[in-house]
Design an enzyme around this catalytic site. Structure first.
Site, mmCIF file in Angstrom:
data_model
loop_
_atom_site.group_PDB
_atom_site.id
_atom_site.type_symbol
_atom_site.label_atom_id
_atom_site.label_comp_id
_atom_site.label_asym_id
_atom_site.label_seq_id
_atom_site.Cartn_x
_atom_site.Cartn_y
_atom_site.Cartn_z
ATOM 1 N N ASN A 211 -1.355 -1.491 2.559
ATOM 2 C CA ASN A 211 -0.991 -0.683 1.389
ATOM 3 C C ASN A 211 -1.606 -1.353 0.156
ATOM 4 O O ASN A 211 -1.077 -2.342 -0.352
ATOM 5 C CB ASN A 211 0.541 -0.640 1.308
ATOM 6 C CG ASN A 211 1.039 0.146 0.120
ATOM 7 O OD1 ASN A 211 0.245 0.600 -0.720
ATOM 8 N ND2 ASN A 211 2.342 0.296 0.027
ATOM 9 N N ARG B 274 -2.034 3.253 3.814
ATOM 10 C CA ARG B 274 -1.279 4.142 2.928
ATOM 11 C C ARG B 274 -2.245 4.667 1.868
ATOM 12 O O ARG B 274 -2.921 3.893 1.200
ATOM 13 C CB ARG B 274 -0.150 3.389 2.248
ATOM 14 C CG ARG B 274 0.552 4.266 1.247
ATOM 15 C CD ARG B 274 1.457 3.497 0.349
ATOM 16 N NE ARG B 274 2.049 4.401 -0.616
ATOM 17 C CZ ARG B 274 2.286 4.070 -1.878
ATOM 18 N NH1 ARG B 274 1.970 2.869 -2.317
ATOM 19 N NH2 ARG B 274 2.825 4.933 -2.699
ATOM 20 N N HIS C 134 6.164 9.912 -2.422
ATOM 21 C CA HIS C 134 7.163 9.315 -1.529
ATOM 22 C C HIS C 134 7.298 10.091 -0.220
ATOM 23 O O HIS C 134 8.339 10.020 0.449
ATOM 24 C CB HIS C 134 8.567 9.278 -2.171
ATOM 25 C CG HIS C 134 8.706 8.341 -3.322
ATOM 26 N ND1 HIS C 134 9.443 8.637 -4.438
ATOM 27 C CD2 HIS C 134 8.209 7.101 -3.543
ATOM 28 C CE1 HIS C 134 9.408 7.631 -5.286
ATOM 29 N NE2 HIS C 134 8.642 6.683 -4.775
ATOM 30 N N ARG D 127 10.160 5.283 -16.233
ATOM 31 C CA ARG D 127 9.502 6.585 -16.483
ATOM 32 C C ARG D 127 10.524 7.593 -17.000
ATOM 33 O O ARG D 127 11.671 7.605 -16.555
ATOM 34 C CB ARG D 127 8.879 7.120 -15.187
ATOM 35 C CG ARG D 127 7.720 6.282 -14.708
ATOM 36 C CD ARG D 127 7.203 6.785 -13.373
ATOM 37 N NE ARG D 127 6.991 5.667 -12.470
ATOM 38 C CZ ARG D 127 6.826 5.770 -11.159
ATOM 39 N NH1 ARG D 127 6.830 6.953 -10.586
ATOM 40 N NH2 ARG D 127 6.645 4.700 -10.418
ATOM 41 N N GLU E 6 8.668 2.661 5.119
ATOM 42 C CA GLU E 6 7.391 3.375 5.040
ATOM 43 C C GLU E 6 6.349 2.735 5.951
ATOM 44 O O GLU E 6 5.529 3.425 6.550
ATOM 45 C CB GLU E 6 6.910 3.404 3.581
ATOM 46 C CG GLU E 6 7.716 4.380 2.749
ATOM 47 C CD GLU E 6 7.676 4.102 1.256
ATOM 48 O OE1 GLU E 6 8.224 3.069 0.825
ATOM 49 O OE2 GLU E 6 7.102 4.919 0.516
#
Ligand code: ADP
Length: 400
Positions: free
Chosen positions: A10, A90, A181, A242, A386
């Site tokens: 990743n 990923r 996601h 965010r 993940e």
């Protein structure tokens, strides 16, 4: 026995996460992280056989240096190298091209390149990862798989993914909701299907991935039908740093009236807003949890987060229709924050969703379990994985 192992990579903009996984045994044999590529505090740390190792570099490093280091100094040293049968990458953005994970070919590389406009900090770096692995592990050239964060959401209907902009912005420029996601939402949905003993193709649930970035997905018959992140991961829920949903006119006001330059506005919305912006203290939910009752600023920010999350859950509950099988909490906050789960669910009682406080208090730190009362729709806490999802997809695709 080690047998067939998958190497999962990743690549972030200045970091690289990696793991080696035995998919058949669902066992992560090695995992690690290299960070701070662009300064002299760069290092790599990894965990193998429950032992943590670390090497500091004291120089600027890059993905090429790290992948070579991992191969020569970790994979070969711990005798994993010869058992690796494939590599799973990923990839943050697949545009509209990928509904599933795929073997990486020249065409796939071109499509990832094309989707870079929507993930300029990630896709180009992840292509470097693919290129370097092809050089370092040439015998696995055709055994590399791309697993896209966006793929799971490609099942969304038009009414979920189209913005109400002039249609040419979609038709010509592909501006639409892509979500993110996806790998995590897909993983927890599969686990929920097993726990609840409901076949995936008839499972209806709402998955809340609450981490540094947070997104929520409505899943019908095992497929994503709507998700809160949009063209980019800035839209949707209030997050750590965010802003999530805001009136887009705020940006013009900042630009025209406050004379803030556009790149600075972007930085404000992505790095200085959310819980951090509201509290001026932190985006860490461990601190939030400990100080909720002590500090009014923390309380206010948390209530705004909960308000945003519960509104999404309620609206997705309507999208799903009559048969609702579960609400899932995952991600660092979803898996651990007893407070956020309790206060969010409390707002949803009108939807027949009730939390069992004793169970809620017990399920954290990597535990999986139900936290609802018996008269409620099931509420599941499922630690995401993940890496395992990427390894599983990679294993399945190369064994097809
Ligand atoms: P990322 O999106 O970077 O993968 P994670 O899923 O690891 O992030 O989630 C990070 C968030 O989880 C942080 O806000 C952190 O404060 C929160 N978190 C981690 N552990 C706990 C805990 N024990 N209690 C509350 N929040 C936690």
């Amino acid at each position: 026995m080690l047998n067939k192992l998958i190497f999962v990579i990743n690549c972030g903009s200045s970091s690289l996460k990696f793991s080696v996984i035995n998919v058949q045994k669902k066992k992560i044999l090695l995992f690690g992280l290299a960070e701070n590529f662009n300064n002299k505090n760069s290092y790599i740390k990894w965990n193998i056989n429950n032992t943590q190792k670390k090497k500091n570099f004291y120089i600027k490093i890059n993905h090429k240096i790290i992948l070579n280091y991992i191969t020569n100094n970790i994979l070969k040293k711990y005798l994993l190298y010869n058992n690796i049968i494939a590599v799973g990458h990923r990839i943050v953005h697949g545009g509209e091209n990928f509904v599933n994970s795929v073997i990486i070919t020249k065409k796939v590389i071109e499509a990832i390149q094309k989707a870079s406009i929507f993930a300029p900090l990630h896709n180009p770096i992840q292509l470097i990862g693919i290129k370097e692995i092809t050089k370092i592990l040439p015998h696995l050239k055709n055994k590399q798989v791309a697993v896209f964060d966006t793929a799971f959401h490609q099942t969304m209907p038009e009414e979920s993914y189209l913005y109400a902009l002039p249609i040419k912005f979609y038709e010509k420029y592909k501006i639409r909701r892509y979500g993110a996601h996806g790998t995590s939402h897909k993983y927890v949905t599969q686990i929920a299907s097993k726990i609840l003993n409901i076949p995936l193709n008839i499972l209806n649930c709402i998955s809340c991935h609450l981490g540094n970035g947070s997104s929520i997905t409505a899943i019908k018959n095992g497929k994503s039908i709507d998700t809160s992140m949009g063209l980019t991961p800035l839209e949707g829920l209030v997050m750590g740093t965010r802003c999530g949903n805001i009136d887009p006119a705020i940006i013009f006001y900042m630009f025209n009236e406050l004379n803030i330059q556009i790149d600075k506005i972007y930085k404000i919305l992505t790095e200085k807003s959310g819980i951090l912006g509201l509290t001026n203290i932190t985006s860490d939910f461990r601190y939030i949890e400990n100080n909720y009752s002590k500090d009014n600023k923390i309380k206010r920010a948390t209530n705004i987060f909960i308000h945003s999350l519960s509104k999404y859950i309620a609206s997705y509950r309507i999208l799903i229709g009559k048969k609702m099988d579960a609400i899932i909490f995952t991600g660092g906050i979803g898996e651990n924050s007893v407070l956020i789960r309790k206060k969010t669910i409390k707002k949803l009682e009108v939807l027949n969703i009730f939390i069992d406080n004793k169970l809620n208090n017990e399920i954290k730190f990597g535990k999986t379990g139900l936290i609802n009362t018996i008269n409620s729709i099931p509420i599941l806490v499922i630690p995401t994985n993940e890496e395992l999802m990427i390894a599983q997809d990679t294993f399945n695709i190369i064994n097809r």
